[in-house]
Design an enzyme around this catalytic site. Sequence first.
Site, mmCIF file in Angstrom:
data_model
loop_
_atom_site.group_PDB
_atom_site.id
_atom_site.type_symbol
_atom_site.label_atom_id
_atom_site.label_comp_id
_atom_site.label_asym_id
_atom_site.label_seq_id
_atom_site.Cartn_x
_atom_site.Cartn_y
_atom_site.Cartn_z
ATOM 1 C CE LYS A 13 24.412 2.832 89.642
ATOM 2 N NZ LYS A 13 23.030 3.335 89.776
ATOM 3 N NE ARG A 88 22.295 0.155 94.866
ATOM 4 C CZ ARG A 88 22.258 -0.339 93.630
ATOM 5 N NH1 ARG A 88 23.191 -1.168 93.223
ATOM 6 N NH2 ARG A 88 21.288 -0.003 92.821
ATOM 7 N NE ARG A 127 16.502 0.441 84.262
ATOM 8 C CZ ARG A 127 17.393 0.624 85.226
ATOM 9 N NH1 ARG A 127 18.588 1.085 84.951
ATOM 10 N NH2 ARG A 127 17.082 0.366 86.476
ATOM 11 N NE ARG A 162 16.387 -3.898 87.147
ATOM 12 C CZ ARG A 162 17.447 -3.205 87.570
ATOM 13 N NH1 ARG A 162 18.451 -2.979 86.748
ATOM 14 N NH2 ARG A 162 17.501 -2.745 88.783
ATOM 15 N NE ARG A 173 15.968 -0.058 92.324
ATOM 16 C CZ ARG A 173 16.221 -0.180 91.034
ATOM 17 N NH1 ARG A 173 15.246 -0.173 90.163
ATOM 18 N NH2 ARG A 173 17.458 -0.319 90.623
HETATM 19 P P1 AMP Z 1 20.893 -2.369 90.232
HETATM 20 O O1 AMP Z 1 20.739 -3.287 89.087
HETATM 21 O O2 AMP Z 1 22.312 -1.911 90.434
HETATM 22 O O3 AMP Z 1 19.945 -1.198 90.204
HETATM 23 O O4 AMP Z 1 20.524 -3.216 91.552
HETATM 24 C C1 AMP Z 1 19.254 -3.792 91.719
HETATM 25 C C2 AMP Z 1 19.047 -4.171 93.175
HETATM 26 O O5 AMP Z 1 20.052 -5.112 93.571
HETATM 27 C C3 AMP Z 1 19.176 -3.026 94.172
HETATM 28 O O6 AMP Z 1 17.980 -2.287 94.294
HETATM 29 C C4 AMP Z 1 19.524 -3.803 95.442
HETATM 30 O O7 AMP Z 1 18.381 -4.445 95.977
HETATM 31 C C5 AMP Z 1 20.439 -4.897 94.917
HETATM 32 N N1 AMP Z 1 21.844 -4.441 94.913
HETATM 33 C C6 AMP Z 1 22.649 -4.252 93.838
HETATM 34 N N2 AMP Z 1 23.868 -3.842 94.212
HETATM 35 C C7 AMP Z 1 23.843 -3.757 95.580
HETATM 36 C C8 AMP Z 1 24.784 -3.387 96.552
HETATM 37 N N3 AMP Z 1 26.016 -2.967 96.233
HETATM 38 N N4 AMP Z 1 24.395 -3.444 97.853
HETATM 39 C C9 AMP Z 1 23.171 -3.854 98.209
HETATM 40 N N5 AMP Z 1 22.222 -4.196 97.334
HETATM 41 C C10 AMP Z 1 22.547 -4.162 96.024
#
Ligand code: AMP
Length: 216
Positions: A13, A88, A127, A162, A173
């Site tokens: 994404k 999400r 990654r 990360r 996740r």
């Molecule tokens: P990402 O970089 O999009 O994979 O997000 C990393 C982490 O941030 C996720 O595993 C969640 O812990 C938190 N996170 C990001 N976006 C959301 C969201 N829309 N709702 C809740 N937690 C989020």
Amino acid sequence: MKIVMLGAPGAGKGTMASRLSAHYNIPHISTGDIFRENIKNQTELGKKAKAFMDEGALVPDELTCDLVADRIRKADCKEGFILDGFPRTIPQAEALTKELSKTDEKVDHVINLEISDEDIVERMSGRRSCPKCKRIYHTVTPSLKPKTDGICDDDGETLVQREDDKPEVVLKRLSVYHEQTEPLVDYYRNLGVLDSVSGKNAIDEEFDLITKILDK
Ligand code: AMP
């Protein structure tokens, strides 16, 4: 054009959103990046979000929805935006629909990147990202490899993995994704705005497929 990128963590994404953002000249809004920035700057929000993120859980909706509502009302979102990692959960999607409906707007396109759990685990273990410019790299995928191993092409920073891309957190996740985020596929299909694309295509091919859908 208001676009939502859907898909499991690691489906690509972020990579697609950043290319689409440059192509359409609309902001790429990643809630994950916003939380990571807040953690780095040790803000109150960052402190609250970190505990959830470290264990692969979602940050609660009440900390997330208002933040996005504020962000999409900024002047640079006038021509649209690309949301990456939001919504999400169904309540987040409902909050977004409600927020946009205040100005008679709606999400125009939802691009769902489909990829198997096995491919995701493999992808996330390789990654890496630049802590400064956030550019995403991969240790194996040829088109995403940095010119020099472990170093950002753009600013020479050492690339990092990360915390939540480490294998045990990735599995958590993924299960959170299946439970809480996957129902959004039906939510947006019912609204008639969903298109699914294989997240396994080569990046250029995937980008072409998506722009064809968005330009239709
Ligand atoms: P990402 O970089 O999009 O994979 O997000 C990393 C982490 O941030 C996720 O595993 C969640 O812990 C938190 N996170 C990001 N976006 C959301 C969201 N829309 N709702 C809740 N937690 C989020």
